[in-house]
Design a protein around this motif. Sequence first.
Motif, short mmCIF file in Angstrom:
data_model
loop_
_atom_site.label_atom_id
_atom_site.label_comp_id
_atom_site.label_asym_id
_atom_site.label_seq_id
_atom_site.Cartn_x
_atom_site.Cartn_y
_atom_site.Cartn_z
N GLN A 194 7.16 0.71 -0.03
CA GLN A 194 5.85 1.20 0.41
C GLN A 194 5.64 2.65 -0.03
O GLN A 194 4.54 3.03 -0.44
CB GLN A 194 5.72 1.08 1.93
CG GLN A 194 4.33 1.31 2.43
CD GLN A 194 3.33 0.29 1.91
OE1 GLN A 194 3.61 -0.89 1.84
NE2 GLN A 194 2.17 0.74 1.54
N ASN A 219 -0.22 5.42 -5.95
CA ASN A 219 -1.65 5.55 -5.65
C ASN A 219 -2.10 7.00 -5.64
O ASN A 219 -3.19 7.32 -6.11
CB ASN A 219 -1.98 4.90 -4.30
CG ASN A 219 -1.87 3.39 -4.34
OD1 ASN A 219 -1.85 2.79 -5.41
ND2 ASN A 219 -1.78 2.79 -3.18
N LEU A 220 -1.26 7.87 -5.10
CA LEU A 220 -1.58 9.30 -5.06
C LEU A 220 -1.70 9.85 -6.47
O LEU A 220 -2.66 10.56 -6.79
CB LEU A 220 -0.53 10.07 -4.26
CG LEU A 220 -0.68 11.59 -4.26
CD1 LEU A 220 -1.95 12.00 -3.52
CD2 LEU A 220 0.53 12.25 -3.65
N THR A 252 4.66 2.70 -3.61
CA THR A 252 3.27 2.30 -3.77
C THR A 252 2.33 3.45 -3.44
O THR A 252 1.38 3.73 -4.19
CB THR A 252 2.96 1.08 -2.87
OG1 THR A 252 3.82 0.01 -3.24
CG2 THR A 252 1.51 0.65 -3.01
N TRP A 253 2.58 4.12 -2.32
CA TRP A 253 1.74 5.25 -1.92
C TRP A 253 1.81 6.39 -2.93
O TRP A 253 0.80 7.02 -3.24
CB TRP A 253 2.12 5.77 -0.54
CG TRP A 253 1.75 4.85 0.58
CD1 TRP A 253 0.87 3.81 0.55
CD2 TRP A 253 2.27 4.88 1.90
NE1 TRP A 253 0.82 3.21 1.78
CE2 TRP A 253 1.65 3.83 2.63
CE3 TRP A 253 3.20 5.68 2.55
CZ2 TRP A 253 1.94 3.59 3.96
CZ3 TRP A 253 3.48 5.43 3.88
CH2 TRP A 253 2.86 4.39 4.58
N THR A 254 3.01 6.65 -3.45
CA THR A 254 3.16 7.72 -4.44
C THR A 254 2.40 7.36 -5.71
O THR A 254 1.72 8.22 -6.30
CB THR A 254 4.65 7.94 -4.75
OG1 THR A 254 5.34 8.25 -3.54
CG2 THR A 254 4.84 9.07 -5.74
#
Length: 53
Positions: free
Chosen positions: A34, A41-42, A37-39
């Motif tokens: 997760q 997206n950032l 994924t967040w990294t």
Amino acid sequence: MQKLVLVLVLVFLGFWMFTDPSGLADAGGAVGGQLMTWTGNLFDAVITFVDEL
């Protein structure tokens, strides 16, 4: 107060490691995935923002 919270978290993780090591590994893998994924997206958002400038 922060030291108490840190000690409680470490005790909890230690207990979890000895009682259900595969569950802890699965949870760690899920958290890592997760975060990746967040990294991603950032960085995509930052690249899009810079491109728009």
